[in-house]
Structure formats: structure tokens, C-alpha cells
Write an enzyme that holds these catalytic residues in place. Sequence first.
Site, PDB file in Angstrom:
ATOM      1  N   ASN A   4      -5.322  -3.937  -5.130  1.00  0.00           N
ATOM      2  CA  ASN A   4      -5.206  -5.323  -4.692  1.00  0.00           C
ATOM      3  C   ASN A   4      -4.787  -6.177  -5.882  1.00  0.00           C
ATOM      4  O   ASN A   4      -5.543  -6.325  -6.847  1.00  0.00           O
ATOM      5  CB  ASN A   4      -6.531  -5.818  -4.115  1.00  0.00           C
ATOM      6  N   GLU A  33      -5.817   2.043  -2.835  1.00  0.00           N
ATOM      7  CA  GLU A  33      -4.835   0.972  -2.966  1.00  0.00           C
ATOM      8  C   GLU A  33      -5.196   0.129  -4.172  1.00  0.00           C
ATOM      9  O   GLU A  33      -6.298   0.242  -4.722  1.00  0.00           O
ATOM     10  CB  GLU A  33      -4.825   0.090  -1.709  1.00  0.00           C
ATOM     11  N   GLU A  48      -3.283   7.166   7.343  1.00  0.00           N
ATOM     12  CA  GLU A  48      -3.838   8.128   6.399  1.00  0.00           C
ATOM     13  C   GLU A  48      -5.076   8.771   7.009  1.00  0.00           C
ATOM     14  O   GLU A  48      -5.670   8.250   7.956  1.00  0.00           O
ATOM     15  CB  GLU A  48      -4.191   7.458   5.071  1.00  0.00           C
ATOM     16  N   GLU A 101      -8.916   0.366  -5.808  1.00  0.00           N
ATOM     17  CA  GLU A 101      -9.931   0.820  -4.869  1.00  0.00           C
ATOM     18  C   GLU A 101      -9.863   2.329  -4.673  1.00  0.00           C
ATOM     19  O   GLU A 101      -8.785   2.918  -4.608  1.00  0.00           O
ATOM     20  CB  GLU A 101      -9.746   0.105  -3.524  1.00  0.00           C
ATOM     21  N   PHE A 104     -21.581  -8.921  16.760  1.00  0.00           N
ATOM     22  CA  PHE A 104     -20.946  -9.600  15.631  1.00  0.00           C
ATOM     23  C   PHE A 104     -19.711 -10.398  16.040  1.00  0.00           C
ATOM     24  O   PHE A 104     -18.792 -10.580  15.248  1.00  0.00           O
ATOM     25  CB  PHE A 104     -20.569  -8.600  14.535  1.00  0.00           C
ATOM     26  N   ASN A 127     -14.334  -2.261   8.921  1.00  0.00           N
ATOM     27  CA  ASN A 127     -13.553  -2.212   7.682  1.00  0.00           C
ATOM     28  C   ASN A 127     -13.628  -3.508   6.890  1.00  0.00           C
ATOM     29  O   ASN A 127     -12.856  -3.717   5.959  1.00  0.00           O
ATOM     30  CB  ASN A 127     -12.081  -1.875   7.976  1.00  0.00           C
ATOM     31  N   LYS A 133       0.810  -1.217   0.000  1.00  0.00           N
ATOM     32  CA  LYS A 133       0.000   0.000   0.000  1.00  0.00           C
ATOM     33  C   LYS A 133       0.845   1.270   0.000  1.00  0.00           C
ATOM     34  O   LYS A 133       0.488   2.273  -0.617  1.00  0.00           O
ATOM     35  CB  LYS A 133      -0.950  -0.020   1.197  1.00  0.00           C
TER      36      LYS A 133
END
Length: 682
Positions: A292, A290, A202, A277, A350, A237, A118
Site C-alpha cells: 500500500n 501487496e 488469488e 502486507e 454489522f 476483509n 496489486k
Amino acid sequence: MTKIKKILIANRGEIACRVIKTARKMGIKTVAVYSDADKNALHVRMADEAVHIGPPAVNQSYLVMEKIIKAVEDTGADAVHPGYGFLSENPEFAKLLAKKKIAFIGPNPHAIVSMGDKITSKKLAQDAGVSCVPGHMGLIEDADEAVKIANKVGYPVMIKASAGGGGKGMRIAWNDEEAREGFQSSKNEAATSFGDDRIFIEKFVTQPRHIEIQVLGDKHGNCIYLGERECSIQRRNQKVIEEAPSPFLDEETRAAMGAESVALAKAVNYDSAGTVEFIVDGDKNFYFLEMNTRLQVEHPVTELITGVDLVEQMIRSAQGEELNMSQDDVTLTGWALESRIYAEDPYRNFLPSIGRLKRYRPPAEGKVESGAIVRNDTGVFEGGEISMFYDPMIAKLCTWGDDRGIAIDAMKVALDNFELDGIGHNIPFLQAVYDHDRFARGDITTAFIAEEYPDGFLGAPENAGHTRKIAAVCALMHDIKEHRAAQISGSLPNHARHVPDEWAVAVKSPTGEDRTYSADINGDSGLRTIVMNDDSDKAALELEVGLNWRPGEETVRAFVDSRAFTFKARAIPEGYRVWHRGVIFDVAVRNPRAAELAKLMPIKLAPDTSNLLLCPMPGVVVSVLVEEGQTVEDGQALAVVEAMKMENTLRAESRCVVSKVNASAGDNLAVDDVIMEFEKPE
């Protein structure tokens, strides 16, 4: 060009099964690898051959390059597909395969080095004039430096693993304390999941949409993009729901993002399937996040709207073939959705769930009555185990329709008919999201879950019309069960039973008002007319109900006023526990006299556990952060528990004193094991 004859899949679960399906279609043999925990896994059963590679821990099995290479050599495989995660973005693995003249079904090592990292990819993007999110691109040595950088960038910030993916090694920090904790947790997760603990920071852009572009290249300099995917429904995320195309983009923005993605890919001679992305703001400004350099989890939605098999294209590119399509050949048809079905309990924040799949019966794949298409990518089977060692994904349920509304309706029906029992799962939560008016409008951002469920998921809002239908169907279920019992007792001398035609139905739900109905059932079989009276002054309502159900079945498929109506139900004393579209109901069905007496019964109270810290999920204690006798404050971190490669920090709910600590680092705990006990401060 050399044709690939045998592929070893250096992965597990649903993605390994997915690769096997395409390889089989192309007439290519496959080899699975498996750890001790996966010896009975579905991908092992599906492959032509299987090789054992070690203990359950990924750093002793799936992440060990030498073991993968040995399995390739022992089986005579001439290619490796890495799937996603594990070694898929490890350039050293790709280089090692190249040295041994084994085809890597993914991009060239230079592209992985350049774009898979990244930090490096952001610098390349900046040099190429691509708009990037502000942040610190250099490596961060320790938590103190992380705090300094976070203050310089400005809170909130995103702390991310350089080699990360799938939501692992990512934390949002809103202050110095969260930056310090988040740095260490991200670093630990990154080391465990990827074998690389480098971290960068970031700016966290508030109210963003996460939209990504699928690119596809070959070894001859050709590269195209296959539209976009919207992945804004995320939790921690981690993507939960994806769709293609995005309900937000227009053709102009799509073309601009696509062109920029292709330019970036061509800059590193990208020669496989990959994803660029972006964060997109409310004005359709987009910022590179980034790239992938692998197949994405959500690739099926792109396949459904383009008709392109991305795994096949990756294999053909690895063989040296040119792309068999140009950008002008790419058309986006209809709409596709993907629901990630996870082994996690949405009603317990979750938290991961493990255990045996006592029942696993997904909806049938293929075209359905509405013209929509259902697809289910999975790596599990009924009777199989969900292990604590790996990602909690059970399946990826996808639907395609001519438009977004049709795809959503098809997904709702498919989720209604997904039979899953034995572990906690997030199907109720997915149902609630699809029923949400914001999602229906396409008004979504990556903050959707945090905004709509700020206190966690307690269930979807109750729909009074659905509740009445549930009451009517449950009354008929009870009537069927009672008539069955009467027939059995009637076959014995002097044991005939009378079954009343009218039932009192009491419905309780945690998110709505308690409701009571009288249900008068007319007819002996087939389509029944049920007259429903509730406790309001409104007139009685007649419902025509058709039900082909037998006692013991947990998926209830009824027709109410000629429309399909499906829910899950499990027998409890005096009735049923019902799950429908994210709402849980307790439905009691009694004769009128029993209903009168039930009102006189005392209410049983739940035990008080406020003085205990209970382990919310099965996992391993990473650290205990307090000592006996210590006074802790509201929200203070008490312990860290890891499950399914994710660290979970457990915090104090109020100011208290730690009276006893029952667990220590390294302990394996079950759900509700007592980690520590508290007493009130003096």
C-alpha cells in the site's frame, strides 16, 4: 529543499483531522475540501481554509482530480496530502501535481504505478524472488473467465480489486456460483470506490495471519522499517482490531520480513511512508500480498510503539529532507492496540447505520492511572451526522501499555467509558473480542470472527459475577431514584412516600439464563453495603457499592468492592436496559410484591415477519434479482443493497414464492422497509 507552507488535504473524516494536527504542530497552514454532505464536518472546522468541491457522491467530489487541483490553485497551497483511499494511490493524480510543481505528500508516481497496483506489484515481487500467494495475475474480463480461473487456482479463492484497499472490492468464493457473484460485486465496488474496475484472483490461504511491515523512505535512497502490525481480526476483509507488535512473530521472522520489505521498497525508490502486507502461516512462513503506497488507517499503533510521527515524516520527505534516523535507531517499546469504531449494528450482521450522533463523548486522551496511554483519532463530533455516502468509521480508539496485557486492560476500560448514542455502533462487539480468551492468548487468525461467531454476533457470553454486580448497582440506582421521588412528594402535604430497603431484581440476557436476586440495601448514603441473594442455595453475598449517579445519566460509573465497574444503562419500564462488555441485559427492579405479580403477566410475542424481506439497513437498491410469482430456493440471492460503498446481497431464508416486489433499482430505503413479500409454495 523547499519548505512546505500550506497543505491541501484531499480527503475527509478522521484522516483529514489527523493530518491537520501534525501540520499545525509543524507550523504549516491547512486547506480542507468538502462535499455537500460534509459542509459541517470536523475537518472543515479544524482547517485554516475550506473549499467546496461538489455533491456527496465521491465520483463527483473527492475523486475528481480537476476539482482538487483547482482548490489547490485557488488557495495557493504548495502541497497535497491525499490521506488514504480516494486519490491516494492514483499515479495520474501524483503526476498532475508534479507537472504543476505542487508537492505530493506520498511516494513518487513510479512507485505508485509499480507497487500501488496489486497485479504489477505481485509480478515485481515474483521477479525479485519474494514468495507470493498462488493466483492469476492477469486481468479478468468477465464472470465466466473468473469461474474458469477460480477452478484452475482451486477453491477457496480471493477475488480482489486491483486498485482496492480498505476491504472494498474483495470477496471470498468457495464455489462457482460465489465466484460468479463475487466477481460482479467486486467489480461494481471497485468502480464505485476507486474508479478502476480491474479484478484479479488469488488462492485464499486458510487459517492465515495478516501481518504488515511499515516502511519509511526518503528521496535520497534511504529506507527503513518500523516493525510490524498484526491485523488479523477482520470482518468481510475489513480490519477491525490492529496491534503492534504482533503476538506471533519472533525477532528472526520480524527481521526477515523487514529486510524483504525494505528491499522491495528500494527496488522502486520508495520515498514516503508505505506498508508491505503479508500472509503468515502457522509455521511463520510469510507470503507477500501487496504494498500500500500510502499511509495506513492503522498507522497510530506504529507511532505509539516507536514514537515516530509518520505524517510528519511524510511531509519532511516531500520537502526533500533525509531521514533523521537509521534502522539501528528504531526501537519497539511497549504494546499498542487500535479499535476501529464503526457506524454499524453488530446485532444485525454489522449492517451500516446512519443518523445523528446524539451523544459522542470518547474517553479522555492521555496517560491514565495504570500508566497506559489513550489516543482517539476521529472526524466526528456530538450532534454531527453519519452519512450513507462514505466509510462508516467513527473513530480509531488506541491504547498503549508497557505490555500487551496492560494495553488490553486499558482498551477495555476506554471502551466502557466511550459514550456513543443515536446510531448503531460496534463497541459491544469490540468489547466481546477483547474479553475473549483466544484474543487474550494471541491465538488469532483472519478467520477468528467467522470461527467464533459463525451465526453472527448475538452477544458475548454472560459472566455471572458481572451479572450480580449489575443487579446490585441497578438496585441502588432504582433506590436512588425512588428516594429522590420520595423527597419531591414529601415536600407536598400528605404525599410522603415510603421507600423499601429491599428490592427484587430480575435480569434477562439473550446469551445467558434469566436470573433473579433480592437486593437488601444498607446505609443511607456514600458507600453502601448490598446483600445479594439469588435463587440458588448459595449463601448471600455482600457487595460494597459506591455510586455517584443521577437519574437520566446513561454511563454508570460505580465502584464495587473498591474496583471500578462501568456500564451503559437506559431507563425502560420497571428498570433498565444495560450494555456491558458485549452483553445486553434487561434489568427489572421491583418491590417484592410487584415482583410476585409480574410472574403472572403474559409474555408479549414479537410479530411474525418471516413472509417479508425487510431492508436491514438504510441504503440504495442496486438490483432486484427475482420477479413476482417466481419460486426461490433457500439461500438464493433476492436483491442487492448498497450502503456506505459496500454491496450487501440479501438471500432467501427458505424455499418460497415471491408474491409481491415493492422496490426497484435506484430506490432509497430505510431500515425495515419491505422490499418484497412471500408466500409458501404449493
